[in-house]
Enzyme design. Structure first.
Site, short mmCIF file in Angstrom:
data_model
loop_
_atom_site.label_atom_id
_atom_site.label_comp_id
_atom_site.label_asym_id
_atom_site.label_seq_id
_atom_site.Cartn_x
_atom_site.Cartn_y
_atom_site.Cartn_z
N SER A 31 0.81 -1.21 0.00
CA SER A 31 0.00 0.00 0.00
C SER A 31 0.85 1.27 0.00
CB SER A 31 -0.93 -0.01 1.22
OG SER A 31 -0.16 -0.07 2.41
N GLY A 86 8.14 -1.73 -0.52
CA GLY A 86 7.79 -1.44 0.87
C GLY A 86 8.48 -2.42 1.82
N ASP A 88 7.84 -4.25 6.05
CA ASP A 88 7.04 -4.31 7.28
C ASP A 88 7.85 -3.80 8.48
OD1 ASP A 88 4.69 -5.52 6.06
OD2 ASP A 88 6.08 -7.14 5.62
N GLY A 99 6.91 -9.23 3.39
CA GLY A 99 6.00 -10.36 3.14
C GLY A 99 4.63 -10.18 3.75
N GLY A 100 4.42 -9.00 4.36
CA GLY A 100 3.09 -8.72 4.90
C GLY A 100 2.01 -8.85 3.82
N GLY A 101 2.40 -8.55 2.58
CA GLY A 101 1.46 -8.66 1.46
C GLY A 101 1.57 -10.00 0.74
N GLU A 107 9.50 -10.71 -4.52
CA GLU A 107 10.16 -9.46 -4.11
C GLU A 107 11.66 -9.71 -3.89
OE1 GLU A 107 6.50 -7.17 -1.84
OE2 GLU A 107 7.72 -8.57 -0.71
N LYS A 125 7.42 1.69 10.80
CA LYS A 125 8.15 0.47 10.39
C LYS A 125 9.59 0.44 10.92
CE LYS A 125 4.67 -0.47 7.49
NZ LYS A 125 4.78 -0.57 6.06
#
Ligand code: 5RP
Length: 233
Positions: A31, A86, A88, A99-101, A107, A125
């Site tokens: 995001s 991004g 985390d 790896g939150g997504g 990635e 973060k």
């Protein structure tokens, strides 16, 4: 737009100062980096820059396509000039949990083939020691149960399969295990090696020695933290 969203947008857009005409760019997932992808789309349509993007997930591929960003695969485009993604968590040594997504494997492959990596994040973060955020692992579907049992021997907190009874399936048709180590990961490289030696583990959401800069947004503005001796220093 709420304040957190504004911070994400500021970080995402500011990171485009690293983008140059002609670059091949790894496009991260999440995001925050979504705003980077949107800005790259604007730079193409309004400023006429010529870049090629390599998306790290199907979600990012769809977004980039909708913005008219020319895309390629990692196999065709590598080596890449830069990856913007991004995170985390990031620690003072620019080590990351990602790896939150759920896109950690692609990635990492994309970041590994990039001449530099820039992380976009808000200041929530930033941590001293990694692990408050659950550590995501991608595992082969058939092996998730035995991998989870092995992880429980080394992880002080909960190890859970993402999605529970309806597991989340990654773009690579794997599952994600979320491991609650707590802020104890002082040697991420050691832990990564240990976890990767477990049969059935596809990838670990620890990124060590990859990130060269963090574009961090906070209420006091956007700061670009450059890793000393890193590839962008
Ligand atoms: C996806 C990721 C993301 O980059 C990470 O979860 C950060 O996402 P966001 O910017 O939405 O907080 O690693 O796999």
């Amino acid at each position: 737009m709420d304040r957190v969203e504004e911070l994400k947008r500021e970080a995402g857009i500011t990171a485009c100062s690293f983008v140059r005409d002609g670059m091949r760019i790894g496009l991260g997932t999440g995001s925050t980096v979504k705003y980077t992808v949107i800005e790259i789309g604007r730079m193409i349509s309004e400023e006429g820059i010529d870049v090629i993007g390599v998306p790290t997930s199907e979600a990012t591929r769809e977004l980039a396509e909708s913005l008219g960003i020319p895309l390629s695969t990692l196999e065709e485009a590598a080596p890449l000039d830069i990856t913007i993604d991004g995170a985390d968590e990031f620690d003072p040594n620019f080590q990351l949990i990602k790896g939150g997504g759920g896109a950690l494997t692609r990635e990492k492959r994309v970041a590994e083939k990039s001449a530099a990596m820039v992380v976009v994040a808000d200041d929530r973060k930033q941590v001293n020691t990694l692990g408050e955020f659950h550590l995501p692992l991608e595992v082969r579907k058939d092996d998730w149960y035995t991998v989870a049992a092995k992880l429980r021997e080394i992880c002080p907190g909960q190890v859970s399969i993402r999605g529970g009874e309806s597991p989340y399936v990654t773009d690579n048709e794997g599952y994600i295990l979320d491991c609650d180590f707590g802020p104890t990961i002082s040697d991420p490289s050691l832990l990564e090696g240990h976890i990767k030696s477990i049969d059935g583990v596809v990838e670990v959401g620890l990124f060590v020695g990859m990130c060269d800069a963090v574009v961090m947004a906070s209420n006091s503005g956007v700061t670009t933290l450059l890793k000393q001796g890193g590839r962008l220093d």
